[in-house]
Write an enzyme that holds these catalytic residues in place. Structure first.
Site, PDB file in Angstrom:
ATOM      1  N   ASN A  75      -6.470   3.069  10.359  1.00 47.60           N
ATOM      2  CA  ASN A  75      -6.436   2.841   9.444  1.00 47.60           C
ATOM      3  C   ASN A  75      -5.289   1.802   9.862  1.00 47.60           C
ATOM      4  O   ASN A  75      -3.643   1.920   9.800  1.00 47.60           O
ATOM      5  CB  ASN A  75      -5.850   3.897   8.043  1.00 47.60           C
ATOM      6  CG  ASN A  75      -5.581   2.854   7.038  1.00 47.60           C
ATOM      7  OD1 ASN A  75      -5.931   1.529   7.366  1.00 47.60           O
ATOM      8  ND2 ASN A  75      -5.275   3.360   5.881  1.00 47.60           N
ATOM      9  N   LYS A 135      -4.118  -0.338   8.584  1.00 51.28           N
ATOM     10  CA  LYS A 135      -3.101  -0.961   6.987  1.00 51.28           C
ATOM     11  C   LYS A 135      -2.539  -2.636   6.583  1.00 51.28           C
ATOM     12  O   LYS A 135      -4.178  -3.593   7.321  1.00 51.28           O
ATOM     13  CB  LYS A 135      -1.678  -0.375   6.713  1.00 51.28           C
ATOM     14  CG  LYS A 135      -2.335   1.323   6.470  1.00 51.28           C
ATOM     15  CD  LYS A 135      -1.485   2.292   6.335  1.00 51.28           C
ATOM     16  CE  LYS A 135      -1.493   4.031   6.014  1.00 51.28           C
ATOM     17  NZ  LYS A 135      -0.997   4.579   6.354  1.00 51.28           N
ATOM     18  N   HIS A 146      -8.273   5.701  -0.348  1.00 50.67           N
ATOM     19  CA  HIS A 146      -6.728   5.756   0.066  1.00 50.67           C
ATOM     20  C   HIS A 146      -5.246   5.539  -0.898  1.00 50.67           C
ATOM     21  O   HIS A 146      -5.831   5.010  -2.191  1.00 50.67           O
ATOM     22  CB  HIS A 146      -6.575   4.731   0.691  1.00 50.67           C
ATOM     23  CG  HIS A 146      -5.015   4.951   1.838  1.00 50.67           C
ATOM     24  ND1 HIS A 146      -4.080   4.813   0.920  1.00 50.67           N
ATOM     25  CD2 HIS A 146      -5.272   5.681   3.138  1.00 50.67           C
ATOM     26  CE1 HIS A 146      -2.785   5.779   2.825  1.00 50.67           C
ATOM     27  NE2 HIS A 146      -3.884   5.666   3.569  1.00 50.67           N
ATOM     28  N   GLU A 163      -2.835   4.503  -1.112  1.00 53.97           N
ATOM     29  CA  GLU A 163      -2.125   3.971  -1.654  1.00 53.97           C
ATOM     30  C   GLU A 163      -3.036   2.502  -2.240  1.00 53.97           C
ATOM     31  O   GLU A 163      -1.660   2.114  -2.649  1.00 53.97           O
ATOM     32  CB  GLU A 163      -2.147   2.586   0.197  1.00 53.97           C
ATOM     33  CG  GLU A 163      -0.704   3.888   0.970  1.00 53.97           C
ATOM     34  CD  GLU A 163      -0.736   3.469   2.011  1.00 53.97           C
ATOM     35  OE1 GLU A 163      -2.019   2.903   2.819  1.00 53.97           O
ATOM     36  OE2 GLU A 163       0.305   4.381   2.958  1.00 53.97           O
ATOM     37  N   GLU A 219      -6.114  13.530   3.230  1.00 51.58           N
ATOM     38  CA  GLU A 219      -5.097  13.421   3.378  1.00 51.58           C
ATOM     39  C   GLU A 219      -3.565  13.885   2.471  1.00 51.58           C
ATOM     40  O   GLU A 219      -3.824  12.586   1.172  1.00 51.58           O
ATOM     41  CB  GLU A 219      -4.715  11.489   3.141  1.00 51.58           C
ATOM     42  CG  GLU A 219      -5.490  11.469   4.427  1.00 51.58           C
ATOM     43  CD  GLU A 219      -5.175   8.997   4.826  1.00 51.58           C
ATOM     44  OE1 GLU A 219      -5.070   9.251   6.003  1.00 51.58           O
ATOM     45  OE2 GLU A 219      -4.644   8.839   3.781  1.00 51.58           O
ATOM     46  N   GLY A 225       2.713   8.660   6.424  1.00 50.31           N
ATOM     47  CA  GLY A 225       4.296   8.090   7.259  1.00 50.31           C
ATOM     48  C   GLY A 225       5.510   8.641   6.616  1.00 50.31           C
ATOM     49  O   GLY A 225       6.436   8.043   7.299  1.00 50.31           O
ATOM     50  N   SER A 259       0.376  11.659   9.187  1.00 49.55           N
ATOM     51  CA  SER A 259       2.131  11.837  10.408  1.00 49.55           C
ATOM     52  C   SER A 259       0.868  11.925  11.302  1.00 49.55           C
ATOM     53  O   SER A 259       1.566  13.153  12.282  1.00 49.55           O
ATOM     54  CB  SER A 259       3.054  12.562   9.852  1.00 49.55           C
ATOM     55  OG  SER A 259       3.123  11.808   8.793  1.00 49.55           O
TER      56      SER A 259
END
Ligand code: 13P
Length: 259
Positions: A10, A12, A97, A99, A169, A175, A215
């Protein structure tokens, strides 16, 4: 039928269009002549989808996915992107996702409807689920996952579920460099499979691919896949580095035996 592991990158909103094209070229070169067992998917930014799809036209080793898609196909939805826009270029799309959920108020209900809509267009959804830091601390992880999976099971029929990848996730691991214990991920994978078995049967539960993201690095990739653990990985940061992404693919491949 033997399940194929899947590794998803991904990208992003991290790279320029030019850098995305360079990345795909580097990846293609790296994979050239190397036998790969894993299904590999990259999810570039929307504007790069046509160029990336074109660059991969003759490359059956890397598939293209979108990072998101809007539930409605057409209408007065300023700034949204329809499935009809992505359809010529992708076989996959991320859905829900964390985000996107955070930025756009996307609920479990919208996520599952979007996944069903994608299947209607023959695009495979990669549905992201996972608990927040707060939920982890208050020991709500299992409840959160159960709720998100229940909504998926309710909203997708058997055929669509089999074509869906479930990406676990944990939001706190994205991250952050913080990663869960691989045994905890294996427990979540088991929990999801049990839920699928309870609603359908073991055959279906085994066929649905459940992957881990958060991560992931070349060093830790192998800890999360194979055996009772995940069927693949969803990678952010490390997928922007061809060498690292390649090493992760190889780690997944070796966890699943030779190509
Ligand atoms: P990182 O691998 O950078 O933690 O990102 C994970 C992720 O969100 C992939 O979708």
């Amino acid at each position: 039928m033997k399940k194929r592991p899947i590794v998803v990158g991904n990208w992003k909103m991290e790279l320029s269009h030019k850098a995305e094209l360079e990345l795909i070229r580097a990846l293609k070169n790296m994979l050239k002549g190397v036998p790969i067992k894993s299904e590999v998917v990259v999810c570039p930014s929307y504007p790069s989808l046509p160029a990336i799809a074109e660059a991969l036209k003759k490359n059956s080793k890397i598939a293209v996915g979108a990072q998101n898609v809007f539930l409605e196909e057409k209408g007065a939805y300023t700034g949204q992107v329809s499935v009809l826009d992505i359809k010529p270029f992708v076989n996959w799309s991320l859905v829900g996702h964390s985000e996107v959920r955070a930025a756009a108020g996307v609920t479990d209900d919208i996520v599952v409807k979007t996944a069903a809509m994608l299947r209607g267009h023959n695009i495979n959804p990669i549905v992201c689920i996972g608990e927040s830091e707060e939920e982890r601390r208050s020991e709500q992880t299992v409840t959160k996952i159960r709720t998100q999976v229940a909504s998926l099971i309710e909203g997708l029929d058997r055929t669509s579920l089999v074509q869906t990848v479930i990406a676990y996730e944990p939001i706190w691991a994205i991250g952050s460099g913080q990663t869960p214990d691989p045994d905890d991920v294996a427990q979540i994978v088991l929990l999801i499979r049990r839920q699928l078995t309870d609603r359908y049967d073991q055959e279906l539960a085994e066929r649905v691919r459940i992957i881990y993201g958060g991560s992931v690095t070349p060093e830790n990739a192998g800890h999360y896949v194979g055996g009772p653990n995940a069927d693949g990985l969803l990678i952010g940061g490390a997928s922007l580095h061809p060498q690292k992404f390649m090493e992760i693919i190889q780690a997944v491949d070796s966890a699943f035996g030779e190509a």
